[in-house]
Design a protein around this motif. Structure first.
Motif, mmCIF file in Angstrom:
data_model
loop_
_atom_site.group_PDB
_atom_site.id
_atom_site.type_symbol
_atom_site.label_atom_id
_atom_site.label_comp_id
_atom_site.label_asym_id
_atom_site.label_seq_id
_atom_site.Cartn_x
_atom_site.Cartn_y
_atom_site.Cartn_z
ATOM 1 N N ASP A 98 -9.114 8.994 3.165
ATOM 2 C CA ASP A 98 -9.802 8.876 2.051
ATOM 3 C C ASP A 98 -9.189 7.737 1.122
ATOM 4 O O ASP A 98 -9.951 6.963 0.404
ATOM 5 N N GLY A 99 -7.925 7.665 0.754
ATOM 6 C CA GLY A 99 -7.167 6.888 0.063
ATOM 7 C C GLY A 99 -7.198 5.455 0.584
ATOM 8 O O GLY A 99 -7.423 4.444 -0.099
ATOM 9 N N LEU A 100 -7.093 5.330 1.847
ATOM 10 C CA LEU A 100 -7.082 3.942 2.437
ATOM 11 C C LEU A 100 -8.502 3.424 2.419
ATOM 12 O O LEU A 100 -8.620 2.119 2.300
ATOM 13 N N SER A 101 -9.353 4.232 2.710
ATOM 14 C CA SER A 101 -10.766 3.736 2.835
ATOM 15 C C SER A 101 -11.155 3.262 1.368
ATOM 16 O O SER A 101 -11.831 2.321 1.153
ATOM 17 N N ARG A 109 1.393 6.860 1.755
ATOM 18 C CA ARG A 109 1.059 8.331 1.924
ATOM 19 C C ARG A 109 -0.162 8.659 2.104
ATOM 20 O O ARG A 109 -0.642 9.874 2.145
ATOM 21 N N ARG A 110 -0.979 7.712 1.621
ATOM 22 C CA ARG A 110 -2.570 7.816 1.454
ATOM 23 C C ARG A 110 -3.253 8.310 2.914
ATOM 24 O O ARG A 110 -2.438 7.782 3.867
ATOM 25 N N GLY A 111 -4.231 9.068 3.178
ATOM 26 C CA GLY A 111 -4.759 9.130 4.376
ATOM 27 C C GLY A 111 -6.260 8.516 4.370
ATOM 28 O O GLY A 111 -6.212 7.506 4.063
ATOM 29 N N THR A 145 0.909 -1.107 0.168
ATOM 30 C CA THR A 145 0.002 -0.129 0.152
ATOM 31 C C THR A 145 0.883 1.187 -0.036
ATOM 32 O O THR A 145 1.892 1.332 0.794
ATOM 33 N N ASP A 146 0.476 2.351 -0.828
ATOM 34 C CA ASP A 146 1.245 3.637 -0.646
ATOM 35 C C ASP A 146 0.604 4.128 0.556
ATOM 36 O O ASP A 146 -0.395 4.704 0.635
ATOM 37 N N LYS A 206 -0.343 0.726 8.724
ATOM 38 C CA LYS A 206 -1.512 1.682 8.990
ATOM 39 C C LYS A 206 -2.739 0.696 9.183
ATOM 40 O O LYS A 206 -3.137 -0.071 8.736
ATOM 41 N N GLN A 237 -9.076 2.139 -0.928
ATOM 42 C CA GLN A 237 -8.286 0.813 -1.287
ATOM 43 C C GLN A 237 -9.056 -0.430 -0.405
ATOM 44 O O GLN A 237 -9.414 -1.342 -1.079
ATOM 45 N N CYS A 288 -3.028 -2.097 6.573
ATOM 46 C CA CYS A 288 -2.261 -1.993 5.318
ATOM 47 C C CYS A 288 -0.842 -1.835 5.532
ATOM 48 O O CYS A 288 -0.404 -1.243 6.622
#
Length: 78
Positions: A24-27, A20-22, A17-18, A55, A29, A46
């Protein structure tokens, strides 16, 4: 220590997983990779590319929580 409610499942997002995502990005994914609802109350883990950072995404009664954990390196490069 956080007490998880009974019946809470822990899901591991496969692959890298990248991180750097917060929120919204992790949600996104979690929804795409696992086909699960991030606000379900379950814990989603992740992993970063190097494997030293994870994370956790978890929705409690107050909202969505994002936790990060960095594993201490045992051997540093010289």
């Amino acid at each position: 220590m956080i007490d998880l409610p009974k019946g809470t499942r822990i899901w591991i997002v496969a692959g890298v997983t990248d991180l750097r995502r917060g929120f919204d990005g992790l949600s996104a994914q979690v929804q795409g990779a696992l086909q699960k609802e991030p606000l379900s109350g379950h814990v989603f883990i992740c992993r970063g590319r190097r494997g030293d950072i994870v994370k956790l995404l978890w929705a409690d009664t107050d909202g969505l929580c994002l936790f990060a954990k960095r594993r201490k390196r045992l051997f540093e490069a010289a």
